[in-house]
Write a protein that holds these residues in place. Structure first.
Motif, PDB file in Angstrom:
ATOM      1  N   PHE A 162       0.794  -1.232   0.000  1.00  5.25           N
ATOM      2  CA  PHE A 162       0.000   0.000   0.000  1.00  5.25           C
ATOM      3  C   PHE A 162       0.827   1.285   0.000  1.00  5.25           C
ATOM      4  CE2 PHE A 162      -3.440  -2.852   0.761  1.00  5.25           C
ATOM      5  CZ  PHE A 162      -4.531  -2.190   0.239  1.00  5.25           C
ATOM      6  N   THR A 163       2.141   1.180  -0.006  1.00  5.79           N
ATOM      7  CA  THR A 163       2.931   2.397  -0.186  1.00  5.79           C
ATOM      8  C   THR A 163       3.372   2.557  -1.648  1.00  5.79           C
ATOM      9  OG1 THR A 163       4.913   1.179   0.498  1.00  5.79           O
ATOM     10  CG2 THR A 163       3.791   2.488   2.182  1.00  5.79           C
ATOM     11  N   GLY A 164       3.031   1.587  -2.477  1.00  5.24           N
ATOM     12  CA  GLY A 164       3.284   1.709  -3.915  1.00  5.24           C
ATOM     13  C   GLY A 164       2.031   2.164  -4.638  1.00  5.24           C
ATOM     14  N   TYR A 165       2.164   2.492  -5.902  1.00  5.86           N
ATOM     15  CA  TYR A 165       1.013   3.010  -6.643  1.00  5.86           C
ATOM     16  C   TYR A 165       0.215   1.922  -7.358  1.00  5.86           C
ATOM     17  CZ  TYR A 165       3.518   2.345 -11.058  1.00  5.86           C
ATOM     18  OH  TYR A 165       4.154   1.786 -12.132  1.00  5.86           O
ATOM     19  N   ARG A 166       0.812   0.735  -7.537  1.00  3.49           N
ATOM     20  CA  ARG A 166       0.171  -0.294  -8.355  1.00  3.49           C
ATOM     21  C   ARG A 166      -1.166  -0.767  -7.763  1.00  3.49           C
ATOM     22  NH1 ARG A 166       3.486  -1.979 -12.307  1.00  3.49           N
ATOM     23  NH2 ARG A 166       5.716  -1.545 -12.072  1.00  3.49           N
ATOM     24  N   ILE A 167      -1.225  -0.898  -6.446  1.00  7.91           N
ATOM     25  CA  ILE A 167      -2.471  -1.377  -5.833  1.00  7.91           C
ATOM     26  C   ILE A 167      -3.602  -0.375  -6.055  1.00  7.91           C
ATOM     27  CG2 ILE A 167      -1.922  -0.382  -3.568  1.00  7.91           C
ATOM     28  CD1 ILE A 167      -3.756  -3.718  -4.197  1.00  7.91           C
ATOM     29  N   TYR A 168      -3.253   0.927  -6.034  1.00  4.93           N
ATOM     30  CA  TYR A 168      -4.291   1.951  -6.246  1.00  4.93           C
ATOM     31  C   TYR A 168      -4.736   1.982  -7.709  1.00  4.93           C
ATOM     32  CZ  TYR A 168      -2.672   3.279  -1.632  1.00  4.93           C
ATOM     33  OH  TYR A 168      -2.336   3.243  -0.303  1.00  4.93           O
ATOM     34  N   MET A 169      -3.793   1.710  -8.625  1.00  3.41           N
ATOM     35  CA  MET A 169      -4.170   1.603 -10.033  1.00  3.41           C
ATOM     36  C   MET A 169      -5.083   0.394 -10.248  1.00  3.41           C
ATOM     37  SD  MET A 169      -2.873   4.220 -11.446  1.00  3.41           S
ATOM     38  CE  MET A 169      -3.020   5.081  -9.868  1.00  3.41           C
ATOM     39  N   SER A 170      -4.815  -0.654  -9.475  1.00  2.00           N
ATOM     40  CA  SER A 170      -5.676  -1.845  -9.559  1.00  2.00           C
ATOM     41  C   SER A 170      -7.098  -1.518  -9.113  1.00  2.00           C
ATOM     42  CB  SER A 170      -5.090  -2.959  -8.688  1.00  2.00           C
ATOM     43  OG  SER A 170      -5.960  -4.064  -8.652  1.00  2.00           O
ATOM     44  N   PHE A 171      -7.226  -0.728  -8.037  1.00  2.00           N
ATOM     45  CA  PHE A 171      -8.555  -0.320  -7.585  1.00  2.00           C
ATOM     46  C   PHE A 171      -9.260   0.539  -8.637  1.00  2.00           C
ATOM     47  CE2 PHE A 171      -6.856  -0.522  -2.984  1.00  2.00           C
ATOM     48  CZ  PHE A 171      -7.079  -1.889  -2.956  1.00  2.00           C
ATOM     49  N   LEU A 172      -8.482   1.439  -9.271  1.00  2.00           N
ATOM     50  CA  LEU A 172      -9.075   2.301 -10.290  1.00  2.00           C
ATOM     51  C   LEU A 172      -9.522   1.495 -11.511  1.00  2.00           C
ATOM     52  CD1 LEU A 172      -6.651   5.372 -10.209  1.00  2.00           C
ATOM     53  CD2 LEU A 172      -8.928   5.185  -9.206  1.00  2.00           C
ATOM     54  N   GLN A 173      -8.966   0.307 -11.661  1.00  2.00           N
ATOM     55  CA  GLN A 173      -9.340  -0.567 -12.771  1.00  2.00           C
ATOM     56  C   GLN A 173     -10.575  -1.414 -12.437  1.00  2.00           C
ATOM     57  OE1 GLN A 173      -6.264  -3.342 -13.795  1.00  2.00           O
ATOM     58  NE2 GLN A 173      -7.621  -4.606 -15.023  1.00  2.00           N
ATOM     59  N   THR A 174     -10.645  -1.919 -11.211  1.00  2.00           N
ATOM     60  CA  THR A 174     -11.688  -2.894 -10.873  1.00  2.00           C
ATOM     61  C   THR A 174     -12.962  -2.285 -10.273  1.00  2.00           C
ATOM     62  OG1 THR A 174     -10.627  -3.230  -8.710  1.00  2.00           O
ATOM     63  CG2 THR A 174      -9.998  -4.722 -10.496  1.00  2.00           C
ATOM     64  N   VAL A 175     -12.838  -1.135  -9.620  1.00  2.97           N
ATOM     65  CA  VAL A 175     -14.001  -0.560  -8.916  1.00  2.97           C
ATOM     66  C   VAL A 175     -15.015   0.127  -9.849  1.00  2.97           C
ATOM     67  CG1 VAL A 175     -14.699   1.172  -7.188  1.00  2.97           C
ATOM     68  CG2 VAL A 175     -12.772  -0.335  -6.725  1.00  2.97           C
ATOM     69  N   PRO A 176     -14.598   0.823 -10.931  1.00  2.00           N
ATOM     70  CA  PRO A 176     -15.560   1.586 -11.733  1.00  2.00           C
ATOM     71  C   PRO A 176     -16.832   0.865 -12.189  1.00  2.00           C
ATOM     72  CG  PRO A 176     -13.370   2.263 -12.335  1.00  2.00           C
ATOM     73  CD  PRO A 176     -13.206   1.105 -11.381  1.00  2.00           C
ATOM     74  N   PRO A 177     -16.790  -0.393 -12.686  1.00  2.00           N
ATOM     75  CA  PRO A 177     -18.075  -1.011 -13.080  1.00  2.00           C
ATOM     76  C   PRO A 177     -19.067  -1.080 -11.917  1.00  2.00           C
ATOM     77  CG  PRO A 177     -16.241  -2.273 -13.969  1.00  2.00           C
ATOM     78  CD  PRO A 177     -15.631  -1.265 -13.033  1.00  2.00           C
ATOM     79  N   MET A 178     -18.580  -1.430 -10.726  1.00  2.37           N
ATOM     80  CA  MET A 178     -19.463  -1.485  -9.560  1.00  2.37           C
ATOM     81  C   MET A 178     -19.883  -0.079  -9.126  1.00  2.37           C
ATOM     82  SD  MET A 178     -19.281  -1.324  -5.885  1.00  2.37           S
ATOM     83  CE  MET A 178     -17.686  -1.884  -5.343  1.00  2.37           C
ATOM     84  N   LEU A 179     -18.988   0.881  -9.245  1.00  5.47           N
ATOM     85  CA  LEU A 179     -19.300   2.258  -8.872  1.00  5.47           C
ATOM     86  C   LEU A 179     -20.415   2.829  -9.757  1.00  5.47           C
ATOM     87  CD1 LEU A 179     -18.868   5.003  -7.518  1.00  5.47           C
ATOM     88  CD2 LEU A 179     -16.866   5.339  -8.975  1.00  5.47           C
ATOM     89  N   VAL A 180     -20.345   2.565 -11.053  1.00  7.50           N
ATOM     90  CA  VAL A 180     -21.388   3.059 -11.974  1.00  7.50           C
ATOM     91  C   VAL A 180     -22.752   2.501 -11.572  1.00  7.50           C
ATOM     92  CG1 VAL A 180     -22.212   2.967 -14.360  1.00  7.50           C
ATOM     93  CG2 VAL A 180     -19.794   3.421 -13.890  1.00  7.50           C
TER      94      VAL A 180
END
Length: 356
Positions: A38-56
Motif C-alpha cells: 500500500f505504499t506503492g502506486y500499483r495497488i491503487y491503479m488496480s482499484f481504479l481498474q476494478t471498482v468503476p463497473p461497480m461504482l457506476v
C-alpha cells in the motif's frame, strides 16, 4: 469559540465527509500493516481498474433508493447488455460494429429499465418484486441466447474503443476511472441541482406530496428505472471491454456490493435522502477491502469479518454525524470547551488566591 463553531459548520456542509474519513483511515491502516503493497502506486491503479463497473451501478442505485424504490435486476442487465455487445462485435466483423454494439448494449439496458418502470409506475407492482422477477428473466434469457458459454472477444483489444473506455492514460491510469468520476460529477449535479433530482427527493419523501406539488410521479419513476438500466448497460461495457470476454454470470457478484456501497455512503434506506459523494467513497471502500485484508497477511478467512466491521463502522459514523446529531455533537464539543475553560479559569483564580 466562534472559530470552532464555524469550522464545525463547514465540516457539516461537506457531503460524504464521514465516509471519506473511513476510506482514508482504511488506507492508512493498510499502509501500516502492509507497507510493501500500500505504499506503492500499483495497488491503487488496480482499484481504479476494478471498482468503476461497480461504482457506476452504485451511482444509479443511489437514485433508485433515494426515490424510495429498489432495483435487483441490474446485475442481470450487466450480463444481458454484455451479451448484446459481444454478439454484435463477433457477428459483424467491421470497423463500425463495436460502436453500434455499444449503442445496442445501452439501448438493451434502457429497454429492461423501461419495462421495470412500466411495471412499477403503471401497473403498481412493488419494485422489489418487479425487479426480482426481471433479474431471473433476463439472466435466464442471457444464458439461453449465449448457450451457457463464455465468449472471448479478443479482437476488441485492437479496436479504438478499447483505448477510449479502458485504456491507460499516460500508460498507467485506467480510463474507466475517469469515466466513472465524470459520471459521478454529472449525476451529483442531476441529483442536487436539477429538477429531476428534486423530483426524486420528493418521491422518496412522500409520493402524495410529490403529486400535490405537480410532479408526474409515474413518468419520473419510468425515467428513473430507464436511467438505471442505461447505467447497468454502461457498466457491462466497461467490464466486457476491459476483460475482453463476455460470460453469462458477469454482474452477479455486484448485487450486494453495490447495495453496500450505497448504504454505507449515507443514502437513506427510507428514501428522500441520497449522497452521490458518499456512494463514490463507499464503492472504493467496498472494492478495496478484500485486497487490503489479504495484503495484510491475516488470511482470506478474515475478509468477511473485517468487511462487516468496516461497513458497520461507516454506517454508525454516518448516523452519528447526521443532520440533527451533528448539531448536538457540535454543542457538546462547545460545552466541553466551556467546561475546560471554566476549570482552567478556576485553577487560575485558585492559584491567584493562594498566591495572594
Amino acid at each position: 469559540m466562534k472559530r470552532e463553531r464555524s469550522i464545525l459548520l463547514v465540516l457539516r456542509r461537506l457531503e460524504g465527509l464521514p465516509i471519506a474519513l473511513v476510506l482514508t483511515t482504511l488506507y492508512v491502516a493498510f499502509a501500516i500493516t502492509a507497507p510493501n503493497v500500500f505504499t506503492g502506486y500499483r495497488i491503487y491503479m488496480s482499484f481504479l481498474q476494478t471498482v468503476p463497473p461497480m461504482l457506476v451501478l452504485a451511482l444509479g442505485l443511489t437514485f433508485v433508493i433515494t426515490a424510495g424504490e429498489i432495483d435487483l435486476s441490474f446485475s442481470a442487465v450487466v450480463a444481458f447488455s454484455g451479451f448484446i455487445f459481444a454478439w454484435f462485435f463477433k457477428t459483424f466483423d467491421a470497423s463500425w460494429a463495436a460502436w453500434v454494439g455499444i449503442l445496442l448494449a445501452l439501448a438493451s439496458g434502457a429497454l429492461v429499465g423501461y419495462i421495470n418502470g412500466l411495471l412499477v409506475a403503471k401497473i403498481g407492482v412493488p419494485s422489489i418484486m418487479a425487479t426480482l422477477a426481471a433479474q431471473f428473466f433476463w439472466s435466464g434469457l442471457t444464458v439461453l441466447l449465449a448457450g451457457g458459454l463464455s465468449w472471448n472477444i479478443k479482437g476488441i483489444q485492437d479496436d479504438s474503443i478499447h483505448a477510449i473506455f479502458t485504456g491507460r492514460l499516460f500508460g498507467v491510469v485506467p480510463a474507466q476511472a475517469f469515466w466513472a468520476l465524470g459520471l459521478a460529477i454529472f449525476l451529483w449535479f442531476v441529483l442536487n441541482r436539477h429538477r429531476f433530482g428534486e423530483a426524486i427527493m420528493f418521491l422518496g419523501d412522500n409520493p402524495n406530496v410529490a403529486r400535490v406539488v405537480g410532479i408526474d410521479v409515474e413518468k419520473t419513476k419510468i425515467q428513473l428505472f430507464t436511467m438505471m438500466g442505461i447505467l447497468a448497460g454502461f457498466s457491462a461495457l466497461l467490464l466486457t471491454i476491459e476483460m475482453n470476454t463476455f460470460w453469462t454470470t458477469q454482474g452477479q457478484g455486484y448485487l450486494l456490493l453495490a447495495l453496500a456501497a450505497v448504504f454505507i455512503g449515507g443514502t437513506s434506506i427510507a428514501g428522500g435522502e441520497g449522497s452521490i459523494v458518499g456512494t463514490f467513497f463507499g464503492a472504493y471502500i467496498i472494492g478495496s477491502l478484500e485486497a487490503g485484508v489479504v495484503a495484510t497477511g491475516i488470511g482470506g478467512y478474515w475478509t468477511s469479518l473485517v468487511s462487516g466491521l468496516v461497513m458497520g463502522a461507516s454506517v454508525v459514523l454516518n448516523i452519528l454525524l447526521g443532520e440533527g446529531r451533528f448539531l448536538r455533537l457540535s454543542k457538546r464539543i462547545q460545552s466541553w470547551g466551556l467546561v475546560a475553560r471554566s476549570k482552567s479559569t478556576g485553577r487560575s483564580l485558585s492559584q491567584d488566591n493562594h498566591g495572594s
